[in-house]
Design a protein around this motif. Structure first.
Motif, PDB file in Angstrom:
ATOM      1  N   GLY A 155       0.775  -1.229   0.000  1.00  0.00           N
ATOM      2  CA  GLY A 155       0.000   0.000   0.000  1.00  0.00           C
ATOM      3  C   GLY A 155       0.803   1.274   0.000  1.00  0.00           C
ATOM      4  O   GLY A 155       0.258   2.350   0.278  1.00  0.00           O
ATOM      5  N   CYS A 156       2.088   1.194  -0.332  1.00  0.00           N
ATOM      6  CA  CYS A 156       2.937   2.385  -0.374  1.00  0.00           C
ATOM      7  C   CYS A 156       3.311   2.709  -1.821  1.00  0.00           C
ATOM      8  O   CYS A 156       3.311   1.843  -2.692  1.00  0.00           O
ATOM      9  N   GLY A 157       3.641   3.979  -2.043  1.00  0.00           N
ATOM     10  CA  GLY A 157       4.191   4.384  -3.335  1.00  0.00           C
ATOM     11  C   GLY A 157       3.235   5.028  -4.300  1.00  0.00           C
ATOM     12  O   GLY A 157       3.668   5.649  -5.273  1.00  0.00           O
ATOM     13  N   LEU A 158       1.916   4.906  -4.070  1.00  0.00           N
ATOM     14  CA  LEU A 158       0.943   5.454  -5.008  1.00  0.00           C
ATOM     15  C   LEU A 158       0.695   6.928  -4.705  1.00  0.00           C
ATOM     16  O   LEU A 158       0.143   7.270  -3.666  1.00  0.00           O
ATOM     17  N   MET A 159       1.097   7.783  -5.632  1.00  0.00           N
ATOM     18  CA  MET A 159       0.811   9.219  -5.553  1.00  0.00           C
ATOM     19  C   MET A 159      -0.368   9.532  -6.456  1.00  0.00           C
ATOM     20  O   MET A 159      -0.431   9.070  -7.591  1.00  0.00           O
ATOM     21  N   THR A 160      -1.321  10.312  -5.957  1.00  0.00           N
ATOM     22  CA  THR A 160      -2.436  10.783  -6.771  1.00  0.00           C
ATOM     23  C   THR A 160      -2.456  12.298  -6.743  1.00  0.00           C
ATOM     24  O   THR A 160      -1.993  12.932  -5.794  1.00  0.00           O
ATOM     25  N   LEU A 161      -3.006  12.869  -7.814  1.00  0.00           N
ATOM     26  CA  LEU A 161      -3.085  14.320  -7.972  1.00  0.00           C
ATOM     27  C   LEU A 161      -4.537  14.756  -8.019  1.00  0.00           C
ATOM     28  O   LEU A 161      -5.420  14.005  -8.426  1.00  0.00           O
TER      29      LEU A 161
END
Length: 258
Positions: A243-249
């Protein structure tokens, strides 16, 4: 590429069991792709499945997934969603093509962002010992971890005007640099996760896994659109399976949630 959002029904026992274990969430996410084997490709530049849980309130938990293929979350709806409310038109999750959004990213664009990550560094406790991966546990060092990666990840975190800063820059104990509140960046929701996992598929041999995760919220400016596209589709940092590493804008004037 696809971006998917699924709201978890926290009132259901199956959902609570799922949320108790990052391994269970990972397995459920990977089971959403019938043609995708649950093993790494070995290609660091290949698109991969990323996921993140956002808990905005006690009863408002969203699962975000970025993936090269379109997922089928029917099993998640049955386990931890609202299956009676699902229809063919509204199956219980929302999936959209990610490529059009990624293609519109341009140098100079400003976005709000959210990232859950596993900030780590490597230390050697005494001369001659091998280095050991160790979690950053203070907000100062966690913030520094992200700032050190911003340039090669295709963005820069926006700095606050001088008259908006409440804390001066300076040094902490032992001379470690910190930035006061120089940046439009917050670090929150630190969690220490501890569980065991199998060393190899099909064996009973297990080993402990210990992680520290934090969530970053802030505002960024695009400096290298292609590098940022890689960040958004390949993730940032370690522990991507958990569940780490996902960046959203999101538009900078709105909440940072995908």
């Amino acid at each position: 590429m696809y971006l998917t959002r699924f709201r978890v029904n926290t009132a259901r026992p199956g959902a609570r069991r799922l949320l108790s274990s990052p391994q269970m969430v990972h397995a459920a996410v990977m089971s959403s792709f019938p043609d995708l084997l649950p093993t790494a490709t070995g290609d660091a530049d290949a698109p991969r499945v990323l996921w993140r849980l956002d808990q905005n309130a006690r009863a408002e938990v969203f699962l975000y997934i970025v993936s090269p293929g379109r997922p089928d979350l029917t099993h998640l709806v049955e386990q931890g969603g609202w299956p009676a409310a699902a229809t063919q038109e509204t199956p219980g999750w929302q999936t959209q093509l990610y490529a059009p959004f990624l293609g519109r990213l341009a140098e100079g664009d400003t976005w709000a962002f959210r990232l859950t990550a596993n900030p780590v560094h490597h230390i050697r406790r005494k001369e001659g010992e091998p280095t050991k991966r160790t979690a950053h546990i203070t907000p100062v060092h966690q913030q520094k971890w992200l700032l050190e990666r911003q340039e090669r990840s295709g963005f820069r975190i926006i700095e606050k005007p001088q008259d908006k800063r409440l804390l001066p820059s300076g040094t902490t104990l032992k001379g470690h640099e910190h930035h006061g509140d120089r940046y439009e960046l917050t670090v929150r929701d630190q969690r220490a996760l501890s569980f065991t996992k199998s060393r190899d598929q099909g064996t009973s041999q297990r080993h402990p896994v210990n992680l520290v995760t934090v969530t970053f919220d802030g505002r960024l400016q695009v400096t290298d659109p292609e590098a940022l596209r890689r960040t958004l589709t390949q993730g940032l940092g370690k522990a991507k399976a958990y569940g780490c590493g996902l960046m959203t804008l999101a538009p900078a004037a709105h909440a940072v949630a995908g």
